[in-house]
Design a protein around this motif. Structure first.
Motif, PDB file in Angstrom:
ATOM      1  N   TRP A   1       0.619  -1.412  -0.064  1.00 45.27           N
ATOM      2  CA  TRP A   1      -0.123   0.148   0.114  1.00 45.27           C
ATOM      3  C   TRP A   1       0.467   1.275   0.318  1.00 45.27           C
ATOM      4  O   TRP A   1       1.464   1.096   0.740  1.00 45.27           O
ATOM      5  N   GLY A   2       0.745   2.617  -0.694  1.00 39.57           N
ATOM      6  CA  GLY A   2       0.792   3.350  -1.009  1.00 39.57           C
ATOM      7  C   GLY A   2       2.055   3.268  -2.066  1.00 39.57           C
ATOM      8  O   GLY A   2       3.267   4.413  -2.448  1.00 39.57           O
ATOM      9  N   LYS A   3       2.446   2.412  -2.060  1.00 41.01           N
ATOM     10  CA  LYS A   3       3.714   2.236  -3.384  1.00 41.01           C
ATOM     11  C   LYS A   3       3.300   2.342  -5.334  1.00 41.01           C
ATOM     12  O   LYS A   3       2.153   2.075  -5.037  1.00 41.01           O
ATOM     13  N   PRO A   4       4.222   3.464  -6.021  1.00 43.37           N
ATOM     14  CA  PRO A   4       3.075   4.113  -7.063  1.00 43.37           C
ATOM     15  C   PRO A   4       3.413   2.431  -7.777  1.00 43.37           C
ATOM     16  O   PRO A   4       3.657   1.373  -7.845  1.00 43.37           O
ATOM     17  N   LEU A   5       1.901   2.458  -8.758  1.00 42.74           N
ATOM     18  CA  LEU A   5       1.646   1.348  -9.307  1.00 42.74           C
ATOM     19  C   LEU A   5       1.790   2.177 -10.743  1.00 42.74           C
ATOM     20  O   LEU A   5       1.811   3.278 -11.537  1.00 42.74           O
ATOM     21  N   ALA A   6       1.697   0.798 -12.032  1.00 45.64           N
ATOM     22  CA  ALA A   6       1.647   1.258 -13.206  1.00 45.64           C
ATOM     23  C   ALA A   6       0.240   1.236 -13.925  1.00 45.64           C
ATOM     24  O   ALA A   6      -0.615   1.077 -12.978  1.00 45.64           O
ATOM     25  N   LYS A   7       0.430   2.392 -15.262  1.00 45.72           N
ATOM     26  CA  LYS A   7      -0.999   2.211 -15.654  1.00 45.72           C
ATOM     27  C   LYS A   7      -1.971   0.441 -16.122  1.00 45.72           C
ATOM     28  O   LYS A   7      -1.067  -0.193 -16.358  1.00 45.72           O
ATOM     29  N   GLY A   8      -2.544   0.893 -15.709  1.00 44.94           N
ATOM     30  CA  GLY A   8      -4.129  -0.300 -15.868  1.00 44.94           C
ATOM     31  C   GLY A   8      -3.717  -0.986 -14.631  1.00 44.94           C
ATOM     32  O   GLY A   8      -4.414  -2.123 -14.219  1.00 44.94           O
ATOM     33  N   GLN A   9      -2.634  -0.877 -13.401  1.00 46.81           N
ATOM     34  CA  GLN A   9      -2.909  -1.241 -12.508  1.00 46.81           C
ATOM     35  C   GLN A   9      -3.478  -0.306 -11.232  1.00 46.81           C
ATOM     36  O   GLN A   9      -3.914   0.332 -11.307  1.00 46.81           O
ATOM     37  N   GLY A  10      -4.144  -1.228 -10.067  1.00 44.46           N
ATOM     38  CA  GLY A  10      -4.866  -0.882  -9.143  1.00 44.46           C
ATOM     39  C   GLY A  10      -4.995  -1.787  -7.980  1.00 44.46           C
ATOM     40  O   GLY A  10      -4.202  -2.999  -8.247  1.00 44.46           O
ATOM     41  N   ARG A  11      -5.409  -0.765  -6.392  1.00 40.62           N
ATOM     42  CA  ARG A  11      -5.419  -1.864  -5.446  1.00 40.62           C
ATOM     43  C   ARG A  11      -6.550  -1.060  -4.817  1.00 40.62           C
ATOM     44  O   ARG A  11      -6.164   0.040  -4.525  1.00 40.62           O
ATOM     45  N   GLY A  12      -6.839  -2.148  -4.586  1.00 46.11           N
ATOM     46  CA  GLY A  12      -8.167  -1.609  -3.512  1.00 46.11           C
ATOM     47  C   GLY A  12      -8.046  -2.456  -1.880  1.00 46.11           C
ATOM     48  O   GLY A  12      -7.140  -3.493  -1.153  1.00 46.11           O
ATOM     49  N   VAL A  13      -9.064  -1.996  -1.211  1.00 47.83           N
ATOM     50  CA  VAL A  13      -8.824  -1.976   0.824  1.00 47.83           C
ATOM     51  C   VAL A  13     -10.551  -2.417   0.583  1.00 47.83           C
ATOM     52  O   VAL A  13     -11.486  -2.097   0.235  1.00 47.83           O
ATOM     53  N   SER A  14     -10.690  -3.778   1.910  1.00 39.01           N
ATOM     54  CA  SER A  14     -12.589  -2.947   2.792  1.00 39.01           C
ATOM     55  C   SER A  14     -11.853  -3.997   3.852  1.00 39.01           C
ATOM     56  O   SER A  14     -10.461  -4.590   4.041  1.00 39.01           O
ATOM     57  N   VAL A  15     -12.877  -4.003   4.466  1.00 38.62           N
ATOM     58  CA  VAL A  15     -12.973  -4.779   6.305  1.00 38.62           C
ATOM     59  C   VAL A  15     -14.012  -5.673   6.227  1.00 38.62           C
ATOM     60  O   VAL A  15     -15.409  -4.630   5.310  1.00 38.62           O
ATOM     61  N   MET A  16     -13.988  -6.213   7.375  1.00 33.20           N
ATOM     62  CA  MET A  16     -15.584  -7.188   7.656  1.00 33.20           C
ATOM     63  C   MET A  16     -15.422  -7.787   8.838  1.00 33.20           C
ATOM     64  O   MET A  16     -14.383  -7.845   9.013  1.00 33.20           O
ATOM     65  N   HIS A  17     -16.726  -6.880   9.569  1.00 34.20           N
ATOM     66  CA  HIS A  17     -16.724  -7.433  10.587  1.00 34.20           C
ATOM     67  C   HIS A  17     -18.236  -8.452  10.520  1.00 34.20           C
ATOM     68  O   HIS A  17     -19.117  -7.597  10.539  1.00 34.20           O
ATOM     69  N   ALA A  18     -18.105 -10.138  10.504  1.00 35.36           N
ATOM     70  CA  ALA A  18     -19.653 -10.712  10.842  1.00 35.36           C
ATOM     71  C   ALA A  18     -18.981 -11.896  11.292  1.00 35.36           C
ATOM     72  O   ALA A  18     -17.542 -12.104  11.494  1.00 35.36           O
ATOM     73  N   PHE A  19     -19.935 -12.929  11.649  1.00 37.15           N
ATOM     74  CA  PHE A  19     -19.272 -14.677  12.396  1.00 37.15           C
ATOM     75  C   PHE A  19     -19.325 -14.295  13.148  1.00 37.15           C
ATOM     76  O   PHE A  19     -18.046 -15.378  13.325  1.00 37.15           O
ATOM     77  N   GLY A  20     -18.332 -13.160  13.672  1.00 32.36           N
ATOM     78  CA  GLY A  20     -18.040 -13.243  15.501  1.00 32.36           C
ATOM     79  C   GLY A  20     -16.167 -13.181  14.890  1.00 32.36           C
ATOM     80  O   GLY A  20     -14.933 -13.405  15.483  1.00 32.36           O
ATOM     81  N   SER A  21     -15.848 -12.122  13.680  1.00 33.89           N
ATOM     82  CA  SER A  21     -14.089 -12.993  13.095  1.00 33.89           C
ATOM     83  C   SER A  21     -14.231 -11.198  11.733  1.00 33.89           C
ATOM     84  O   SER A  21     -15.793 -10.554  11.834  1.00 33.89           O
ATOM     85  N   PHE A  22     -13.367 -11.191  11.915  1.00 30.96           N
ATOM     86  CA  PHE A  22     -12.277  -9.300  11.542  1.00 30.96           C
ATOM     87  C   PHE A  22     -11.772  -9.422  11.079  1.00 30.96           C
ATOM     88  O   PHE A  22     -10.733 -10.251  10.864  1.00 30.96           O
ATOM     89  N   LEU A  23     -11.024  -8.825   9.537  1.00 23.84           N
ATOM     90  CA  LEU A  23     -11.038  -9.298   8.508  1.00 23.84           C
ATOM     91  C   LEU A  23     -10.946  -8.106   7.632  1.00 23.84           C
ATOM     92  O   LEU A  23     -11.331  -7.160   7.737  1.00 23.84           O
ATOM     93  N   ALA A  24      -9.477  -7.806   6.774  1.00 24.85           N
ATOM     94  CA  ALA A  24      -9.374  -6.692   6.689  1.00 24.85           C
ATOM     95  C   ALA A  24      -8.417  -7.139   4.514  1.00 24.85           C
ATOM     96  O   ALA A  24      -7.554  -8.487   5.244  1.00 24.85           O
ATOM     97  N   MET A  25      -8.988  -6.291   3.909  1.00 22.20           N
ATOM     98  CA  MET A  25      -7.890  -7.219   2.605  1.00 22.20           C
ATOM     99  C   MET A  25      -7.406  -5.893   1.541  1.00 22.20           C
ATOM    100  O   MET A  25      -8.139  -5.302   1.577  1.00 22.20           O
ATOM    101  N   VAL A  26      -6.597  -6.618   1.446  1.00 20.66           N
ATOM    102  CA  VAL A  26      -5.572  -5.467   0.308  1.00 20.66           C
ATOM    103  C   VAL A  26      -5.943  -6.351  -1.761  1.00 20.66           C
ATOM    104  O   VAL A  26      -5.444  -7.466  -1.266  1.00 20.66           O
ATOM    105  N   VAL A  27      -6.001  -6.411  -2.381  1.00 19.06           N
ATOM    106  CA  VAL A  27      -6.026  -6.593  -3.303  1.00 19.06           C
ATOM    107  C   VAL A  27      -5.785  -5.943  -4.154  1.00 19.06           C
ATOM    108  O   VAL A  27      -5.487  -4.469  -4.851  1.00 19.06           O
ATOM    109  N   ASP A  28      -4.528  -5.962  -5.620  1.00 17.39           N
ATOM    110  CA  ASP A  28      -4.088  -5.933  -6.499  1.00 17.39           C
ATOM    111  C   ASP A  28      -4.222  -5.905  -7.855  1.00 17.39           C
ATOM    112  O   ASP A  28      -4.396  -7.964  -7.550  1.00 17.39           O
ATOM    113  N   VAL A  29      -4.284  -5.203  -9.549  1.00 19.38           N
ATOM    114  CA  VAL A  29      -5.389  -5.582 -10.213  1.00 19.38           C
ATOM    115  C   VAL A  29      -4.550  -4.923 -11.332  1.00 19.38           C
ATOM    116  O   VAL A  29      -4.079  -4.117 -11.048  1.00 19.38           O
ATOM    117  N   THR A  30      -5.272  -5.785 -11.959  1.00 22.60           N
ATOM    118  CA  THR A  30      -4.262  -5.742 -13.738  1.00 22.60           C
ATOM    119  C   THR A  30      -5.550  -5.277 -14.577  1.00 22.60           C
ATOM    120  O   THR A  30      -6.113  -6.557 -14.717  1.00 22.60           O
TER     121      THR A  30
END
Length: 738
Positions: free
Chosen positions: A587-616
């Motif tokens: 996260w925070g590192k520059p990306l090339a054209k056509g690349q992206g980075r996204g994030v989400s968090v979730m609290h359900a089922f008694g658990s806590f999750l965070a995800m970071v996804v890189d795509v082209t």
């Protein structure tokens, strides 16, 4: 099955000790609305204190077997058998749950044999769900204490038996690896040698459990007990059931929702080699043959006429318009905090958007199947099901026979995802078998499975927010419009018009939102059947909430991670997970054209999750998911390997749906037929998935569904990072190419 069902029960009752009057009322109410009944209980199932309701003896008592409760039996050879109240469908419970028992019993995990539990609500009802059900990411949560108690009670009896035999204090003895030791005298006795004496002793209601710091097995990476037989082909799934003299059936069901069978010319089919019989039921016709291929060929030779009925007018666009129009009117209030309307009017900036999520099929790897024999003595069912008592009850109702005359033989499941929480396939198979002499294996082709599934609902969301001058949300309003699965599955849990599953996550966002208003409008999709799909509420709710919070971050011109962190003050475990996921990603590192980075968090089922996804994303709008980094706080982990595998599998399942999947309807018919037009993520498309587990002393949370729930928004946000286009309607692939 969803957290909404669990929370609905937990909010209304103290599960461990419900008021007797309320206990009886809810048990009676829910039993009246679901086959097989539901009841609330967390007490350890004691064989000696309860009547056995199963029609055949799966559980043994007596001096040659120590069986102090419904979960365990030990014979005089020392063989330990665990009666498994959950069904293995790839989630790893056939390893993690025995770990709970083995830890407290004091035996090596590899020595524990497993047997499927028979249908028996009294003994095997899930304490969180109130029924003998596998679903809702509850298996470890529900059995965390009961299964450990089962092992501890049994261990205490064996130690007591040894102490009695040696005439020493029980406190001077201890158990390890299936042996009781008395160090002062150097004497030892194997468990099998103690069974006869132990089986005569009074069973304690409860014993002290190990302190977590003394765990030897729980928390370690254990190899899965079911893997060897799955590799060598010995493992038995429902589709592998093969009773003597079994026949095979292939079905054609009315292609139109709600249609019925008008007529069928079977003259050609009955002349074909291997075809034995053609069976007609209300909305389907089945060919019975000596093998599946002959049945399939016979089915193709039938001339079938259908009464298609009024549903031929149903199409996706009209169903979406129904939702859109309904979204313009107020719904049942799910959450009201502060005054969102007033705050919205005073906001410095505002944003209002709409989100749409399509119908989805389950498309389980093991096609739907059920083997049935109806005889003078009753009915035998050979099937892999998540709801054994419901399936048993519906078979009895269909045949109009007592439930104890239905003998259900449960099997491993090759993918459930909520599909095998339903009993429509069992009912149809029983109707067919009623007309066939001897056992018949009914197998739904992939086309029948996809086109006659019970689908994840199409949902339409209107959501808006107002930001103050610093970009912080001061108003949040969210209207959810769609089908109520709970109204069919567990009607008592729908309170004041609110389906707790439909609004889950949406009604309780993890963020600091001073003025919040969430309402729900129930709209059923005409004749389209809907059902749970790997965490319906949290999956679709997280997609909307996490996509929208990302939009607000962009509107406020604040980094999406920082924006979330600043609003997670009331959810420190989720904040911690997000910080870990970000630290492990780029996260925070520059990306090339056509690349992206996204994030989400979730609290359900008694658990806590965070995800970071890189795509082209290429010039043709094709999305390649390069990497997924996930941080998981699911409380105390039983088997870390299982947790990691569940997140990986959930990510793949979720990516498949978000990128490609939708069920569309035209002329009352499902247009998709097989994996050519309802495609799966291919192995070469699978991303690198890094899972980081957060050590915790909290009670375990659920893990079967969080990975699927969290991935969608992170992916959509990454696509926005790469393309500048917001994804508010799924699937993503379709949106980028139009």
């Amino acid at each position: 099955m969803s957290q909404g069902l669990i929370q609905g029960l937990a909010d209304k009752y103290t599960i461990s000790n419900p008021p007797r009057r309320d206990f009886l009322k809810i048990a009676a109410t829910v039993s009246a609305t679901t086959a097989g009944g539901m009841l609330l209980s967390i007490s350890l199932p004691a064989l000696s204190q309860s009547k056995q309701t199963q029609p055949y003896s799966e559980l043994e008592t007596g001096k040659d077997v120590l069986a102090p409760n419904g979960f365990i039996k030990i014979d005089t050879k020392g063989e330990v058998t665990m009666i498994m109240p959950k069904v293995e469908m790839g989630q790893g419970v056939y390893t993690s749950i025995p770990m709970l028992l083995a830890e407290e019993l004091g035996v090596d995990l590899q020595t524990v044999k497993l047997e499927h539990a028979p249908p028996n609500e009294k003994l095997y009802a899930d304490a969180l769900l109130g029924a003998q059900v596998t679903g809702g990411s509850t298996s470890i949560r529900a059995l965390w204490e009961p299964m450990r108690q089962a092992g501890a009670v049994c261990r205490s009896l064996l130690i007591a038996a040894a102490a009695q035999q040696w005439k020493v204090a029980e406190s001077a003895c201890y158990a390890k690896s299936g042996v009781v030791y008395h160090d002062a005298s150097g004497r030892t006795l194997r468990y099998g040698e103690l069974v006869k004496v132990a089986s005569t002793l009074p069973v304690p209601k409860q014993v002290a459990l190990k302190d977590p710091k003394d765990f030897k097995l729980i928390g370690t990476a254990a190899k899965r007990l079911d893997t060897p037989d799955k590799v060598n082909g010995l493992a038995k799934f429902g589709i592998d059931a093969h009773p003597d003299n079994v026949k095979f059936a292939v079905i054609a069901t009315s292609p139109v929702f709600g249609g019925t069978l008008a007529s069928v010319d079977d003259s050609r089919a009955l002349k074909m080699p291997g075809v034995l019989q053609v069976v007609k039921v209300d909305n389907a016709v089945a060919v019975i043959a000596t093998n599946t291929w002959a049945a399939k060929r016979g089915l193709g030779a039938l001339d079938i006429q259908w009464n298609e009925g009024k549903s031929t007018a149903v199409k996706t666009s009209d169903l979406v318009n129904d939702l859109r129009e309904a979204s313009k009117k107020p719904g049942a209030v799910a959450k009201k905090q502060g005054n969102a309307t007033s705050a919205y009017k005073k906001a410095d900036k505002t944003l209002s958007v709409e989100y749409e999520q399509p119908f989805l099929a389950h498309a389980t790897m093991e096609p739907m199947n059920c083997t049935v024999e109806v005889s003078a003595s009753g009915c035998d069912l050979w099937v892999g099901t998540q709801i054994p008592t419901f399936a048993q009850g519906m078979a009895a109702k269909t045949l109009n026979i007592p439930v104890e005359k239905v003998r259900l033989h449960n099997f491993l499941i090759g993918g459930g995802f909520g599909r095998r929480l339903e009993f429509d396939g069992v009912v149809q198979a029983v109707k067919i078998a009623k007309q066939v002499k001897g056992p018949v294996k009914v197998i739904w082709t992939r086309e029948e499975d996809i086109q006659h599934d019970m689908f994840r609902p199409y949902y339409f969301d209107r959501i808006s927010a107002g930001l103050d001058a610093n970009g912080k949300p001061v108003a949040w309003s969210h209207r959810i419009v769609g089908s109520s699965i709970m109204a069919r599955f567990a009607p008592p849990l729908v309170k004041n018009g609110v389906d707790p599953d439909a609004v889950e996550v949406s009604a309780e966002p993890p963020y600091d939102l001073p003025n919040l208003y969430v309402d729900y409008v129930r709209v059923e999709p005409r004749d389209v059947p809907t059902a749970f799909w790997r965490g319906v509420g949290p999956t679709r709710g997280t997609f909307v909430v996490e996509s929208f919070i990302d939009e607000l971050a962009h509107l406020a011109k604040v980094d999406p991670v920082k924006y979330r962190l600043d609003l997670l003050g009331k959810t420190p475990r989720l904040k911690n997970a997000l910080q870990l996921a970000v630290s492990k990603s780029d996260w925070g590192k520059p990306l090339a054209k056509g690349q992206g980075r996204g994030v989400s968090v979730m609290h359900a089922f008694g658990s806590f999750l965070a995800m970071v996804v890189d795509v082209t994303v290429n010039d043709q709008g094709e999305v390649k998911v390069d990497r997924v980094v996930s941080a998981v706080d699911c409380g105390m982990t039983v088997n870390p390997d299982t947790v990691i595998a569940q997140i990986q599998g959930g990510v793949i399942f979720g990516l498949t749906a978000v990128l490609y999947n939708e069920i569309t309807i035209e002329h009352g018919r499902v247009q998709q037929t097989n994996f050519n037009d309802y495609r799966m993520l291919r192995i070469n498309e699978a991303p690198a998935i890094d899972v980081h587990l957060i050590k915790s002393a909290e009670a375990p949370g659920g893990i079967g569904e969080p990975g699927t729930a969290a991935i969608g928004a992170a992916l959509a946000n990454a696509v926005f990072s790469a393309t500048g286009k917001r994804i508010r309607k799924l699937p993503i692939g379709h949106q980028l190419k139009t």
